[in-house]
Design a protein around this motif. Structure first.
Motif, PDB file in Angstrom:
ATOM      1  N   SER A 129      26.374   0.904  35.464  1.00  0.00           N
ATOM      2  CA  SER A 129      26.656  -0.316  36.214  1.00  0.00           C
ATOM      3  C   SER A 129      26.591  -1.506  35.266  1.00  0.00           C
ATOM      4  N   GLY A 130      27.754  -2.089  34.984  1.00  0.00           N
ATOM      5  CA  GLY A 130      27.812  -3.156  33.995  1.00  0.00           C
ATOM      6  C   GLY A 130      27.961  -4.543  34.573  1.00  0.00           C
ATOM      7  N   MET A 131      28.036  -4.670  35.900  1.00  0.00           N
ATOM      8  CA  MET A 131      28.232  -5.991  36.504  1.00  0.00           C
ATOM      9  C   MET A 131      27.758  -5.961  37.947  1.00  0.00           C
ATOM     10  N   GLY A 132      27.493  -7.139  38.496  1.00  0.00           N
ATOM     11  CA  GLY A 132      27.039  -7.230  39.870  1.00  0.00           C
ATOM     12  C   GLY A 132      28.199  -7.197  40.851  1.00  0.00           C
ATOM     13  N   GLY A 133      27.877  -7.078  42.125  1.00  0.00           N
ATOM     14  CA  GLY A 133      28.898  -7.007  43.155  1.00  0.00           C
ATOM     15  C   GLY A 133      29.086  -5.592  43.667  1.00  0.00           C
TER      16      GLY A 133
ATOM     17  N   ALA B 106      30.243 -10.688  40.262  1.00  0.00           N
ATOM     18  CA  ALA B 106      29.367 -11.759  39.795  1.00  0.00           C
ATOM     19  C   ALA B 106      27.935 -11.251  39.898  1.00  0.00           C
ATOM     20  N   PRO B 107      26.956 -11.957  39.313  1.00  0.00           N
ATOM     21  CA  PRO B 107      25.569 -11.569  39.547  1.00  0.00           C
ATOM     22  C   PRO B 107      25.287 -11.433  41.045  1.00  0.00           C
ATOM     23  N   SER B 108      24.600 -10.395  41.436  1.00  0.00           N
ATOM     24  CA  SER B 108      24.439 -10.063  42.853  1.00  0.00           C
ATOM     25  C   SER B 108      23.820 -11.191  43.661  1.00  0.00           C
ATOM     26  N   GLU B 109      22.939 -11.979  43.030  1.00  0.00           N
ATOM     27  CA  GLU B 109      22.261 -13.069  43.733  1.00  0.00           C
ATOM     28  C   GLU B 109      23.234 -14.173  44.134  1.00  0.00           C
TER      29      GLU B 109
END
Length: 317
Positions: free
Chosen positions: A170-174, A120-123
Motif C-alpha cells: 500500500s503506497g498511498m492513502g484512499g 490522498a492521505p487518508s485523514e
C-alpha cells in the motif's frame, strides 16, 4: 552441486516457456466479456482480442465510448452500456450476455473497470471518498463476477481480474489500495474454489501506467479538490508545505509511469488464450524490480523505502 542446481533451474524455465507457448484452440468460437472499454486497458484489449478473432463483448460506461470502440473494430465486436456500481445495470448486462453466448457459455470475463482517485492521505478523505473507489474497483467486480459465473462455468472458461502491485504494497492513502488488496483476496479464494470445475482465475498486477483516467493532470485536480475541503485543524497539522511536497511526489510518480499499455493487455490476452495461464502477471519494470521485492521485505524496511521521499507534517514529531 552448483552445476546440478543450474541444470534444474534451466529445466524449470524451459518447461515453463514450453507450457506458456501452448494456446487454446477455436478462438473464433469463444466469447469474452470485458468491463471498462471506454478507454485505457479495456479499450485496447477489446481491439486486440477482436484482431485475434475472438467474439468480444465490450462493456462501456458511456455511449460515446461504445461508438469510438465500434468505429475501430470488426462487426464481431458487440458493445453494451454497463455501470458496475449499479445492480440493475449489471443484471441487464448479464441478460444481454446470456443472449449473445447461448449454450456455449462465456469463455472469458475480464474485470477491468476501475478508478484511481481520490488518492490522498487518508485523514484528508471522507467515508464517501473510500466508498466511491471501493464500489467501482472491488464491489462492482465481485457482483459482475457472481452474475456471470454460471456462464463461465458452462464454458470452463477464465476470469481475469485487474489488481495492482499496490494490492501487495500500500503506497498511498484512499480507497484504491484497499480495493486492490480486496481484489487479490477475492481472486485467490475464487481460483481455489473454481479449480475443480476447470475454471482458471488470473490476477493482473500492473505497476504505474498512464491512461486517460490516471494522469498527472487528473491527479493534481483531484488532490486540489480534496485539499480544499480538508478541515482547518487538519490543514494546520499538515501544513501547506506538506501539501505542495506531497503533490510533487505524486506528480513525479505518475510522470514516470509507462505509456506502453500493451505490457498489460498482452498479459490479459495470454491469461485468456494460453492453455496454462499464470496465476499472477506482473506488468512493468517498477512492479518487477521495486514493488514486488519490497512486498517481501520486513515491514520496517518497506516503511523506510516507501516514506523516505515523503514530506513531514508541520506538527509531526
Amino acid at each position: 552441486m552448483w552445476l546440478y542446481l543450474a541444470a534444474l533451474l534451466a529445466l524449470y524455465f524451459l518447461r515453463r516457456w514450453h507450457r506458456e507457448r501452448q494456446m487454446v484452440g477455436n478462438l473464433p468460437d469463444k466469447h469474452v466479456f470485458i468491463t471498462g472499454c471506454d478507454s485505457g486497458f479495456g479499450h485496447l484489449l477489446a481491439k486486440q482480442l477482436d484482431g485475434r478473432g475472438l467474439r468480444v463483448l465490450a462493456a462501456c460506461l458511456t455511449e460515446q465510448g461504445a461508438e469510438r470502440l465500434q468505429q475501430t473494430t470488426s462487426g464481431r465486436l458487440q458493445t453494451v452500456i454497463l455501470d458496475v456500481t449499479c445492480s440493475d445495470s449489471i443484471a441487464a448486462a448479464t441478460a444481454w450476455v446470456k443472449e449473445q453466448v447461448g449454450d456455449r457459455g462465456l469463455w472469458g470475463l475480464v474485470n477491468n473497470a476501475g478508478i484511481a482517485t481520490p488518492t490522498a492521505p487518508s485523514e484528508w478523505l471522507s467515508k464517501a471518498d473510500f466508498v466511491r473507489v471501493l464500489d467501482v474497483n472491488l464491489v462492482g467486480p465481485i457482483e459482475v463476477t457472481l452474475s456471470l459465473l454460471p456462464l463461465v462455468h458452462r464454458a470452463r472458461g477464465r476470469v481475469v481480474n485487474m489488481a495492482s502491485v499496490l494490492g501487495r504494497v500500500s503506497g498511498m492513502g484512499g480507497g484504491y489500495c484497499p480495493a486492490k488488496y480486496g481484489v487479490e483476496a477475492f481472486s485467490d479464494s475464487l481460483r481455489r474454489e473454481l479449480h475443480y470445475f476447470g475454471v482458471k482465475v488470473s490476477i493482473i498486477e500492473p505497476g504505474a501506467f498512464e491512461t486517460s483516467l490516471v494522469s498527472p493532470q487528473s491527479l493534481q485536480q483531484s488532490l486540489e479538490q480534496v485539499w480544499s475541503r480538508v478541515p482547518a485543524d487538519v490543514r494546520e497539522a499538515y501544513g501547506q508545505q506538506y501539501f505542495d511536497h506531497y503533490q510533487k511526489v505524486m506528480q513525479r510518480f505518475f510522470r514516470s509511469a509507462s505509456h506502453n499499455l500493451r505490457l498489460v493487455t498482452n498479459a490479459m490476452e495470454h491469461a485468456l488464450t494460453a492453455r496454462h495461464p499464470r496465476t499472477r502477471y506482473s506488468c512493468g519494470w517498477d512492479a518487477k524490480l521495486f514493488y514486488l521485492p519490497v512486498s517481501y521485505l520486513p515491514a520496517s524496511w518497506a516503511d523506510f523505502l516507501l516514506t523516505r521521499s515523503m514530506p513531514k507534517p508541520a506538527q509531526g514529531i
